[in-house]
Write a protein that holds these residues in place. Structure first.
Motif, mmCIF file in Angstrom:
data_model
loop_
_atom_site.group_PDB
_atom_site.id
_atom_site.type_symbol
_atom_site.label_atom_id
_atom_site.label_comp_id
_atom_site.label_asym_id
_atom_site.label_seq_id
_atom_site.Cartn_x
_atom_site.Cartn_y
_atom_site.Cartn_z
ATOM 1 N N GLU A 179 0.833 -1.203 0.000
ATOM 2 C CA GLU A 179 0.000 0.000 0.000
ATOM 3 C C GLU A 179 0.867 1.253 0.000
ATOM 4 O OE1 GLU A 179 -3.305 0.352 -0.384
ATOM 5 O OE2 GLU A 179 -3.208 -1.799 -0.801
ATOM 6 N N ILE A 180 1.969 1.229 0.751
ATOM 7 C CA ILE A 180 2.890 2.366 0.754
ATOM 8 C C ILE A 180 3.491 2.558 -0.629
ATOM 9 C CG2 ILE A 180 5.126 3.176 1.639
ATOM 10 C CD1 ILE A 180 4.367 1.771 4.297
ATOM 11 N N HIS A 181 3.894 1.464 -1.237
ATOM 12 C CA HIS A 181 4.563 1.540 -2.529
ATOM 13 C C HIS A 181 3.627 2.016 -3.633
ATOM 14 C CE1 HIS A 181 7.210 0.037 -5.873
ATOM 15 N NE2 HIS A 181 8.090 0.580 -5.070
ATOM 16 N N LYS A 182 2.322 1.817 -3.460
ATOM 17 C CA LYS A 182 1.360 2.286 -4.457
ATOM 18 C C LYS A 182 1.416 3.802 -4.618
ATOM 19 C CE LYS A 182 -2.107 -1.408 -4.230
ATOM 20 N NZ LYS A 182 -3.488 -1.759 -3.811
ATOM 21 N N PHE A 183 1.915 4.479 -3.594
ATOM 22 C CA PHE A 183 2.065 5.930 -3.678
ATOM 23 C C PHE A 183 2.859 6.331 -4.919
ATOM 24 C CE2 PHE A 183 5.355 9.150 -3.048
ATOM 25 C CZ PHE A 183 4.587 10.299 -2.933
ATOM 26 N N ILE A 184 3.842 5.494 -5.272
ATOM 27 C CA ILE A 184 4.723 5.835 -6.388
ATOM 28 C C ILE A 184 3.942 5.922 -7.690
ATOM 29 C CG2 ILE A 184 6.654 4.983 -7.769
ATOM 30 C CD1 ILE A 184 7.846 3.886 -5.182
ATOM 31 N N SER A 185 3.071 4.964 -7.937
ATOM 32 C CA SER A 185 2.319 4.957 -9.189
ATOM 33 C C SER A 185 1.164 5.955 -9.177
ATOM 34 C CB SER A 185 1.794 3.553 -9.486
ATOM 35 O OG SER A 185 0.988 3.098 -8.419
ATOM 36 N N ALA A 186 0.927 6.584 -8.041
ATOM 37 C CA ALA A 186 -0.159 7.564 -7.945
ATOM 38 C C ALA A 186 0.267 8.942 -8.421
ATOM 39 C CB ALA A 186 -0.663 7.643 -6.503
ATOM 40 N N HIS A 187 1.512 9.079 -8.911
ATOM 41 C CA HIS A 187 2.020 10.381 -9.322
ATOM 42 C C HIS A 187 2.482 10.338 -10.773
ATOM 43 C CE1 HIS A 187 1.866 12.459 -5.460
ATOM 44 N NE2 HIS A 187 2.003 11.254 -4.973
ATOM 45 N N PRO A 188 1.522 10.259 -11.698
ATOM 46 C CA PRO A 188 1.893 10.141 -13.120
ATOM 47 C C PRO A 188 2.626 11.355 -13.665
ATOM 48 C CG PRO A 188 -0.462 10.564 -12.887
ATOM 49 C CD PRO A 188 0.067 10.310 -11.505
ATOM 50 N N ASN A 189 2.503 12.513 -13.017
ATOM 51 C CA ASN A 189 3.187 13.706 -13.518
ATOM 52 C C ASN A 189 4.665 13.719 -13.163
ATOM 53 O OD1 ASN A 189 0.893 14.784 -14.675
ATOM 54 N ND2 ASN A 189 0.252 15.777 -12.783
ATOM 55 N N GLY A 190 5.041 12.892 -12.178
ATOM 56 C CA GLY A 190 6.432 12.844 -11.765
ATOM 57 C C GLY A 190 7.186 11.746 -12.477
ATOM 58 N N LYS A 191 8.496 11.771 -12.372
ATOM 59 C CA LYS A 191 9.353 10.752 -12.963
ATOM 60 C C LYS A 191 9.774 9.805 -11.852
ATOM 61 C CE LYS A 191 11.014 13.979 -16.482
ATOM 62 N NZ LYS A 191 10.020 15.028 -16.161
ATOM 63 N N VAL A 192 9.608 8.504 -12.073
ATOM 64 C CA VAL A 192 9.912 7.500 -11.059
ATOM 65 C C VAL A 192 11.296 6.927 -11.311
ATOM 66 C CG1 VAL A 192 9.232 5.308 -10.037
ATOM 67 C CG2 VAL A 192 7.479 6.947 -10.733
ATOM 68 N N VAL A 193 12.127 6.959 -10.289
ATOM 69 C CA VAL A 193 13.491 6.443 -10.368
ATOM 70 C C VAL A 193 13.630 5.319 -9.346
ATOM 71 C CG1 VAL A 193 15.946 6.972 -10.171
ATOM 72 C CG2 VAL A 193 14.351 8.718 -11.017
ATOM 73 N N SER A 194 13.989 4.138 -9.809
ATOM 74 C CA SER A 194 14.187 3.000 -8.912
ATOM 75 C C SER A 194 15.676 2.785 -8.674
ATOM 76 C CB SER A 194 13.569 1.730 -9.505
ATOM 77 O OG SER A 194 12.168 1.846 -9.582
ATOM 78 N N VAL A 195 16.026 2.577 -7.409
ATOM 79 C CA VAL A 195 17.414 2.322 -7.045
ATOM 80 C C VAL A 195 17.634 0.812 -7.064
ATOM 81 C CG1 VAL A 195 19.197 2.603 -5.290
ATOM 82 C CG2 VAL A 195 17.502 4.425 -5.668
ATOM 83 N N ASP A 196 18.348 0.334 -8.031
ATOM 84 C CA ASP A 196 18.684 -1.071 -8.272
ATOM 85 C C ASP A 196 17.524 -1.872 -8.841
ATOM 86 O OD1 ASP A 196 20.890 -2.619 -8.481
ATOM 87 O OD2 ASP A 196 21.231 -2.844 -6.350
ATOM 88 N N THR A 197 16.318 -1.715 -8.275
ATOM 89 C CA THR A 197 15.177 -2.461 -8.780
ATOM 90 C C THR A 197 13.898 -1.797 -8.310
ATOM 91 O OG1 THR A 197 14.065 -4.619 -8.812
ATOM 92 C CG2 THR A 197 15.170 -3.994 -6.772
#
Length: 535
Positions: free
Chosen positions: A164-182
């Motif tokens: 549920e916490i991680h879903k926050f990331i996909s809730a921001h389509p205007n931002g750019k998502v950067v994953s560290v290692d994976t």
């Protein structure tokens, strides 16, 4: 070729470097964080420019920003060293004038020593909020969201809370998502999702930054397309201390022994070998003709189609450079194989199960190099051990997922089981186990094609990222691949080398042609691909 590492191999390399005094864990963490920041600005130069000189214009309907003068990042850190990398990223962005909001999942008192040091460094200039606050929260419009929650060392499923916490990331389509290692929650040995049952996990990343080498999960599994752009950062390690055999990521673009062997001057056509492609009956000869054309284009000196009487006129009216011989049954094949110049065989495409049961034993008994595909594999689904008893070390099996499951049902069951912990059983594990059982090379097809030999050697032909060729999923493309392998076997390539080289060229041909590809187009791209390779 480059190497793909498991999580255990990466840990061993890091440990060896630290134990030798070459580098400290803190230095590695600092290099990793610095590499992430540099990769962000290389991927999106406008972010680097605005970090120095104010915010770039935003659409009028964008959510209100916290500041009109600074870029805004949110960094989600986890309880391990991946979170430690995140603390470094947050600190370095803040030093460049960004506003940074940092959220920690876990107890700061339980952070590993190096991550704890970077947590305390961050506290000098910034605050830490609990990641639980992100559940259902959208906040302002962030320029980037950095996922440093869980890295390559994850072995337990993500809890429902973590998902549920991680879903926050996909809730921001205007931002750019950067994953560290994976992307957090993915097992990097298999590329599969680790989440509690009933808590499906999915997040797309725009940029994934990994360190030293790519990991297996970046190239195999169900989520390869979700990583976005992959950047590999050199953090000053060598391969010392690595345990086990690494998996090779196929490439012939650099100097390679397979590339050098593709065109060697020979005195006559027989020096390049004579391939025999066996066909099915009337109305089912197209697959074998595709394979035969592939074998000829890839450089076999001669290619003969062996057809049953019912298909003789049909095939004769369709071919020019290929030769034709009538092969009715096992006795007919045995008679044809008295010609010792026939040195590589392909059976299966468009074959029919009865014809496969009749001819495969004869072909294998000849001890020639043999490619078995399609019906030549499915014909033994009821008793795969009968086939394994006939195979030898110059055979290549080329199953897709369904054929693999029919030949290796227990291995397939393990591969398809929902993982409950990491490292999860992977396509690499499955193909290696299958090759050992069969006693020959197995090429397990897919966009993440895995090729393994009985001695444990393994490689991945990844049609992803810059090599993506989704139009390769078309009827007959697998038949052409079988022909490519057969042609290289006829030319004297060993089975592993033939399978690897053919698989890589197969994707390059598809990429060269582009969308709209049909299987007939694949062999005709080889001359252009060879020119690009400098042959």
């Amino acid at each position: 070729m480059s190497e793909l590492l498991t999580a255990a191999q990466m840990r061993a390399i890091e440990k060896a470097a630290i134990d030798s005094g070459q580098v400290t864990g803190l230095e590695l963490m600092e290099r990793a964080g610095q590499g992430v920041v540099e990769a962000i600005f290389e991927e999106w130069p406008e972010l680097a420019e605005s970090a120095e000189g104010g915010a770039a214009p935003r659409p009028s309907d964008a959510p209100r920003r916290v500041s009109n003068e600074k870029k805004l990042a949110v960094v989600l850190c986890g309880p391990g060293n991946n979170g430690g990398d995140g603390f470094v990223v947050a600190r370095l962005l803040k030093e460049r004038g960004w506003e940074v909001e940092l959220f920690l999942y876990g107890d700061p008192e339980k952070l590993p020593p190096d991550a704890r040091v970077n947590y305390e460094r961050w506290l000098v200039s910034g605050d830490v909020a609990k990641a639980e606050q992100l559940v259902g929260w959208k906040g302002p419009c962030y320029d980037i969201v950095v996922d440093a929650m869980f890295g390559t060392g994850l072995t337990r499923p993500l809890s429902r809370e973590a998902v549920e916490i991680h879903k926050f990331i996909s809730a921001h389509p205007n931002g750019k998502v950067v994953s560290v290692d994976t992307i957090s929650g993915l097992d990097m040995d298999s590329g599969r999702s680790l989440a509690e049952q009933g808590a499906p996990h999915f997040t797309h990343s725009d940029l994934t930054v990994c360190f030293h080498r790519q990991k297996l999960g970046h190239r195999i599994g169900d989520h390869v397309a979700d990583y976005g752009e992959i950047r590999v950062i050199d953090i000053g390690l060598n391969q010392g201390g690595m345990v086990g055999e690494p998996v090779e990521l196929l490439s012939l673009e650099q100097e390679d022994h397979s590339k050098e062997k593709l065109w060697i001057a020979a005195p006559n056509k027989y020096s390049y070998g004579h391939a025999l492609i066996l066909s099915g009956g009337s109305g089912k000869t197209g697959a074998a003709r595709l394979a035969a054309r592939g074998a000829l284009r890839i450089g076999a000196g001669l290619v003969t189609l062996g057809v049953p009487p019912s298909a003789q006129m049909e095939v004769a009216s369709q071919i020019t450079s290929l030769m034709l011989r009538r092969v009715e049954g096992g006795d007919g094949l045995a008679e044809l194989l008295s010609d010792e110049r026939l040195n590589a065989l392909c059976l299966g495409p468009g074959f029919g199960l009865d014809r496969a049961r009749d001819l495969v034993p004869v072909a294998l008994a000849s001890k020639r190099a043999v490619v078995l595909d399609a019906d030549a594999l499915s014909a033994f689904a009821d008793a795969p051990e009968d086939l394994f008893g006939m195979l030898h070390d110059t055979c290549v099996l080329t199953p897709h997922g369904g054929e693999f499951a029919r030949l290796f049902p227990d291995i397939s069951e393990k591969l398809n089981a929902v993982p409950t912990k990491g490292p999860a059983y992977s396509k690499v594990d499955a193909t290696r186990e299958a090759a050992k059982r069969a006693g020959c090379v197995v090429l397990f097809k897919g966009p993440d094609t895995v090729i393994a030999a009985p001695d444990g050697r393994c490689s991945v032909n990844s049609a992803h990222y810059e090599r993506a060729a989704p139009w390769l999923a078309t009827a007959g493309s697998g038949d052409v691949l079988a022909g490519f392998i057969t042609g290289l076997l006829a030319r004297g390539f060993d089975p592993m080398q033939a399978a690897e080289t053919a698989a890589w060229l197969h994707v390059e041909c598809a990429r060269h042609f582009g969308p709209g590809l049909i299987a007939e187009d694949l062999p005709e791209q080889l001359p252009a691909v060879f020119r690009v390779l400098g042959l």
